[in-house]
Scaffold this motif. Structure first.
Motif, short mmCIF file in Angstrom:
data_model
loop_
_atom_site.label_atom_id
_atom_site.label_comp_id
_atom_site.label_asym_id
_atom_site.label_seq_id
_atom_site.Cartn_x
_atom_site.Cartn_y
_atom_site.Cartn_z
N MET A 1 0.26 4.71 -8.01
CA MET A 1 -0.33 3.50 -8.59
C MET A 1 -0.18 2.30 -7.66
N ALA A 2 0.98 2.20 -6.99
CA ALA A 2 1.30 0.99 -6.25
C ALA A 2 0.83 1.01 -4.80
N ALA A 3 0.77 2.19 -4.17
CA ALA A 3 0.40 2.26 -2.76
C ALA A 3 -0.96 1.60 -2.48
N PRO A 4 -2.01 1.83 -3.29
CA PRO A 4 -3.29 1.16 -3.03
C PRO A 4 -3.19 -0.37 -3.12
N VAL A 5 -2.29 -0.86 -3.98
CA VAL A 5 -2.12 -2.31 -4.09
C VAL A 5 -1.56 -2.88 -2.79
N VAL A 6 -0.53 -2.23 -2.24
CA VAL A 6 0.04 -2.68 -0.97
C VAL A 6 -1.01 -2.59 0.13
N ALA A 7 -1.82 -1.54 0.09
CA ALA A 7 -2.86 -1.36 1.12
C ALA A 7 -3.91 -2.46 1.07
N ARG A 8 -4.02 -3.17 -0.06
CA ARG A 8 -5.03 -4.21 -0.22
C ARG A 8 -4.53 -5.59 0.20
N ILE A 9 -3.26 -5.70 0.56
CA ILE A 9 -2.75 -7.01 0.98
C ILE A 9 -3.50 -7.46 2.23
N ARG A 10 -4.07 -8.67 2.18
CA ARG A 10 -4.92 -9.14 3.27
C ARG A 10 -4.19 -9.23 4.60
N ASP A 11 -2.99 -9.82 4.56
CA ASP A 11 -2.23 -10.01 5.80
C ASP A 11 -1.58 -8.68 6.17
N PHE B 1 -5.55 -10.29 -10.38
CA PHE B 1 -5.34 -9.64 -9.09
C PHE B 1 -6.62 -8.98 -8.59
N GLU B 2 -7.47 -8.55 -9.50
CA GLU B 2 -8.74 -7.95 -9.09
C GLU B 2 -9.62 -8.96 -8.36
N GLU B 3 -9.41 -10.26 -8.65
CA GLU B 3 -10.17 -11.31 -7.98
C GLU B 3 -9.47 -11.82 -6.73
N PHE C 1 3.86 -9.37 -8.08
CA PHE C 1 3.91 -9.29 -9.54
C PHE C 1 3.10 -8.10 -10.04
N ALA C 2 1.93 -7.87 -9.42
CA ALA C 2 1.09 -6.75 -9.84
C ALA C 2 1.79 -5.42 -9.59
N ILE C 3 2.45 -5.29 -8.44
CA ILE C 3 3.15 -4.04 -8.12
C ILE C 3 4.29 -3.81 -9.11
N TYR D 1 6.25 -5.02 2.52
CA TYR D 1 6.12 -4.73 1.09
C TYR D 1 6.20 -3.23 0.82
N ALA D 2 5.83 -2.44 1.78
CA ALA D 2 6.03 -1.00 1.63
C ALA D 2 7.52 -0.67 1.58
N ARG D 3 8.30 -1.36 2.42
CA ARG D 3 9.75 -1.14 2.39
C ARG D 3 10.35 -1.61 1.06
N ARG D 4 9.85 -2.76 0.57
CA ARG D 4 10.34 -3.23 -0.73
C ARG D 4 9.96 -2.25 -1.84
N LEU D 5 8.75 -1.73 -1.77
CA LEU D 5 8.31 -0.76 -2.76
C LEU D 5 9.22 0.47 -2.73
N ALA D 6 9.60 0.89 -1.53
CA ALA D 6 10.51 2.03 -1.42
C ALA D 6 11.82 1.74 -2.13
N GLY D 7 12.32 0.51 -1.97
CA GLY D 7 13.57 0.15 -2.64
C GLY D 7 13.40 0.11 -4.15
N TRP D 8 12.29 -0.43 -4.64
CA TRP D 8 12.06 -0.50 -6.08
C TRP D 8 11.94 0.90 -6.69
N LEU D 9 11.34 1.81 -5.91
CA LEU D 9 11.12 3.17 -6.42
C LEU D 9 12.33 4.08 -6.17
N GLY D 10 13.20 3.69 -5.23
CA GLY D 10 14.30 4.56 -4.85
C GLY D 10 13.82 5.75 -4.05
N MET D 11 12.82 5.51 -3.17
CA MET D 11 12.24 6.60 -2.39
C MET D 11 12.41 6.32 -0.90
N ASP D 12 12.21 7.33 -0.07
CA ASP D 12 12.32 7.21 1.38
C ASP D 12 11.21 6.29 1.91
#
Length: 652
Positions: free
Chosen positions: A416-426, A347-349, A393-395, A433-444
Motif C-alpha cells: 500500500m505504501a510503496a507507491p506513495v513513496v514512489a510518488r514523492i516529487r523530490d 493527497f490525490e491532488e 501523513f498519508a503513509i 522516506y523509504a528508510r523511514r517506512l522500513a522502520g515503521w514496518l519493521g522490515m529490511d
C-alpha cells in the motif's frame, strides 16, 4: 446564456477603453518619466528604486527589475490573481463594455452568463447580503447571535465576514428582490429562491448565512447554518449551482486571504466557514475553505494561480523560519476517520502542486474553531506550525489500517505504501522516506527500497506537474503562464556599453512607441536584415511580419493597436522582449527632441546596415575566383559606397 470564449472584438474594446494609468495608479504611485512614460515602485517585487514603467498611450507596462510586463488585462490578472476571462469581465464592468460569448464547439467549457445576466445576478446577491446583515440585528436573530457568541465571534467579527441572518418565512428575500424589479426568472436563476408548486419561495429560512464571494469580492452565493430544531434540512445548506456560482471553483475566504497568500506563498485549507473565521481572527490570514465539496483539481488551479505556484525545479528548501521557499499548502483536518479520509483525498491532488503540501491535525480532534475557543489564538497558530508533510501523513494513515505484528500485515502495508513513496516529487527525498517506512514496518531497508523502486518503474505517478491552466491558455494571449520556457531579457542580449546594440534597441523602441514621429521614407528604406543582434533581429522580423508598420508611421493605425498586432504574432520567447523594448526609456525631453532622435536613429541604423553590407561584400571580393565575379562585386561595392555618401549628405 452564451457558451465559451469572450468575443475578440469585446476584448479589444476593453483594452481600448480601460485606462492603464488609472488602473495602475490604484496600486502604484506614479510619476512622470519622460515623454509618454510614467514610473513607480513595482507592485510585484520588493525594490527601493522605481523600475516599473507604464506607457498609457500604448496601453503597456513593464518592470525592468523583475521582467514582468503586459497590457492592462494582464496587470489586472496579476495584481488580483485572476484568470484572463475574470480580468476582462472585471474591466468590462468598470468601463461599461458589454461582453458576448462565442460557442467554441468544444462542449466542455460550460455555460457562462452574458455580461448583462451576470451583472443582474451579482446585484441580486449584493441586495440579499445587505438584507441578511441587517436582519442579524433583529430580535428574531437572537439565536443566531448566540450561536456566534458561543463560538467566540463578536459583532465586529460578524461584520468583518459579512455574516447575516435569514429570517423564518417563505417570501422575505423574495419580496425584497421583487420590489427591486427582479423577475421570477431572475430570482430562480440566482439560487436565492427555490421553485415550489405554488411558485418560488426563500431558499434560506431561519438560518445564519455567510456570503460566499469570488476572488474580487463579489458575493456569488451563500452558505447557511441550521439553527432551529424545527428545521428538517441539512446542517449546512449552500446556494445551488448557478451561472455565477460553481462550488468546485470557489474557496470561501479567498477574497480576504488572497493578498497574504500571494505575499507568504502559503495557503491553509480548513473545513468550514467558522474555521476560516477563527483562523483569520487568530492571525492565520491565509485560511480558506471549500464550499460543501471536497478540495479538488479546480481548487488546486485557483490556489496555484494566487500563490504563483509555477517553479517545477524547486525542491524542499526552507527559510530561517522553517518555511518552504517554494510555497506551502497546509490542509487541516479533524483527527477522526472522516478527517483522515479527507486528508487522503487531498493527497490525490498533491501532485498537481509545485508547492510543498502539508497536513496539520490537532491530536484531540478539535477543528480550528473549537481549538480557538478552548485554548485561544496562539493554539491555532501552533496547529499550523506543527504541520508535517502530507505524504508522510498519508503513509502513516495507510499502514495504521493493518496489523503490523504479522508478516501478512507488513507485506500488505508495504504494497500500500510503496507507491506513495514512489510518488514523492523530490526524488532525493524518496530514499530517506523509504528508510523511514522500513522502520515503521519493521522490515529490511533493502526490501522496502526495492519495492519503492519497482513501484516507480511500474508507472506510479512520480510527480507530474500541472504547469498551465488549459482553460486560461485558450482564452487569450496573456491568460496562461508559460512555465519553463526560456524568456529573453534585454540585459541578456545587449550590453550597456555596446554602442551598436544600444542604437538598435532605441531604434526598435521609437518605432514601437512613437511611430508617427518617424519619416515613412526612412523606415521604408530599412532592409529586412537591419539588426546585428540576433534577438533584436527576431523582434524586427516579428514587426515586419505584422505588415502594418508603415500604416502606424503614417498615422493610419494607432500605436497601441500596432503593438497589439505585433504581440499577437510574437512567440512566447520573444514577446516579453518586445514588451520590454516598448517600455524602454528614450533620451528625449520633448516631442521635438524625440522626432529628431528618431530621424538620427533611422539614419544610424541604415548606416550600420550599409557598413555590414560593405564588409560582407569586401570579404567575398577577397575570395572571388573569377574576374567576372570580381567585377560584379566591385559594382555592388560602388553602389553601397554611393548609398553611404548620399546618407551622409542627407539625401536619403
Amino acid at each position: 446564456m452564451a457558451k465559451g470564449l469572450i468575443r475578440r472584438a469585446d476584448v479589444d474594446l476593453v483594452r481600448e477603453r480601460a485606462r492603464l494609468d488609472e488602473v495602475v495608479s490604484e496600486h502604484v504611485t506614479l510619476r512622470s518619466a519622460g515623454i509618454g512614460s510614467m514610473k513607480g515602485l513595482c507592485p510585484f517585487h520588493d525594490e527601493k528604486t522605481p523600475s516599473f514603467h507604464i506607457r498609457p498611450q500604448l496601453g503597456h507596462w513593464h518592470c525592468f527589475g523583475c521582467g514582468e510586463g503586459g497590457d492592462v488585462i494582464s496587470f489586472v490578472q496579476k495584481i488580483n490573481h485572476l484568470s484572463f476571462v475574470e480580468a476582462v469581465e472585471m474591466l468590462a464592468g468598470r468601463y461599461g463594455v458589454e461582453l458576448h460569448y462565442e460557442d467554441t464547439g468544444r462542449g466542455s467549457g460550460g455555460d457562462r452568463p452574458d455580461f448583462g445576466t451576470r451583472r443582474r445576478l451579482l446585484d441580486a446577491h449584493a441586495i440579499a447580503e445587505e438584507y441578511y446583515r441587517e436582519q442579524l440585528g433583529t430580535q428574531a436573530a437572537e439565536i443566531g447571535r448566540r450561536f456566534l457568541t458561543e463560538r467566540g465571534f463578536d459583532q465586529r467579527a460578524a461584520e468583518q465576514f459579512g455574516v447575516g441572518f435569514a429570517p423564518e418565512g417563505w417570501d422575505n428575500i423574495t419580496g425584497v428582490l421583487r420590489r427591486r424589479g427582479f423577475t421570477e426568472a431572475e430570482l430562480t436563476a440566482s439560487g436565492l429562491v427555490s421553485q415550489g408548486q405554488r411558485g418560488v419561495y426563500d431558499r434560506f429560512r431561519g438560518r445564519l448565512v455567510w456570503p460566499i464571494r469570488d476572488i474580487t469580492g463579489n458575493t456569488i452565493g451563500f452558505g447557511a447554518r441550521r439553527l432551529l430544531e424545527s428545521d428538517q434540512g441539512p446542517k449546512y445548506l449552500n446556494t445551488p449551482e448557478t451561472a455565477i456560482y460553481r462550488k468546485s471553483q470557489v474557496l470561501y475566504g479567498l477574497d480576504l486571504a488572497r493578498k497574504q497568500i500571494a505575499a507568504q506563498h502559503r495557503v491553509v485549507v480548513v473545513e468550514g466557514y467558522t474555521d476560516v473565521m477563527a483562523a483569520h481572527l487568530a492571525g492565520v490570514t491565509t485560511a480558506v475553505a471549500s464550499c460543501g465539496t471536497a478540495f479538488g483539481s479546480d481548487h488546486v488551479k485557483i490556489v496555484r494561480r494566487v500563490m504563483g505556484d509555477t517553479n517545477p525545479s524547486a525542491g524542499l528548501r526552507l527559510n530561517a523560519d522553517g518555511r518552504s521557499l517554494s510555497g506551502e499548502v497546509i490542509f487541516t483536518f479533524d483527527g477522526d476517520a472522516a478527517g483522515q479520509k479527507a486528508a487522503l483525498r487531498a493527497f490525490e491532488e498533491d501532485q498537481r502542486f509545485v508547492a510543498q503540501t502539508f497536513v496539520a491535525v490537532e491530536p484531540s480532534g478539535m477543528d480550528p474553531c473549537d481549538l480557538r475557543m478552548a485554548r485561544g489564538d496562539a493554539a491555532v497558530v501552533e496547529l499550523v506550525q506543527s504541520r508535517r508533510p502530507l505524504f508522510e501523513f498519508a503513509i502513516r494513515s495507510m499502514i495504521d489500517q493493518v496489523d503490523l505484528d504479522t508478516v501478512e500485515g507488513q507485506v500488505t502495508a508495504l504494497r500500500m505504501a510503496a507507491p506513495v513513496v514512489a510518488r514523492i516529487r523530490d526524488r532525493a527525498m524518496r530514499p530517506e522516506y523509504a528508510r523511514r517506512l522500513a522502520g515503521w514496518l519493521g522490515m529490511d531497508e533493502r526490501t522496502v527500497l526495492r519495492a519503492v523502486h519497482e513501484a516507480a518503474r511500474g508507472g506510479a505517478d512520480t510527480g507530474r506537474h500541472v504547469l498551465r491552466d488549459e482553460h486560461e491558455k485558450s482564452n487569450g494571449p496573456d491568460s496562461g503562464q508559460d512555465v519553463g520556457l526560456p524568456t529573453v531579457r534585454l540585459a541578456d542580449v545587449v550590453r550597456p556599453r555596446d554602442p551598436v546594440g544600444q542604437v538598435e534597441v532605441q531604434s526598435l523602441a521609437i518605432m514601437l512607441q512613437a511611430p508617427t514621429l518617424l519619416d515613412p521614407e526612412q523606415v521604408g528604406a530599412l532592409p529586412d536584415d537591419s539588426f546585428h543582434v540576433p534577438a533584436l533581429q527576431g523582434v524586427w522580423d516579428v514587426m515586419l511580419a505584422a505588415g502594418t508598420l508603415l500604416d502606424a508611421v503614417d498615422g493610419q493605425l494607432a500605436p497601441a493597436r500596432y503593438l497589439e498586432q505585433v504581440l499577437e504574432i510574437a512567440g512566447e520567447t520573444v514577446r516579453p522582449l518586445i514588451v520590454e523594448i516598448a517600455n524602454q526609456e528614450l533620451p528625449a525631453r520633448t516631442e521635438d527632441d524625440l522626432a529628431r532622435l528618431g530621424s538620427s536613429l533611422m539614419d544610424r541604423l541604415t548606416e550600420l546596415s550599409i557598413t555590414r553590407e560593405y564588409s560582407v561584400l569586401t570579404q567575398r571580393l577577397r575570395r572571388a575566383e573569377t574576374e567576372e565575379e570580381q567585377q560584379d562585386l566591385l559594382r555592388r561595392l560602388a553602389t553601397v559606397q554611393e548609398k553611404r555618401r548620399r546618407l551622409r549628405r542627407g539625401e536619403g
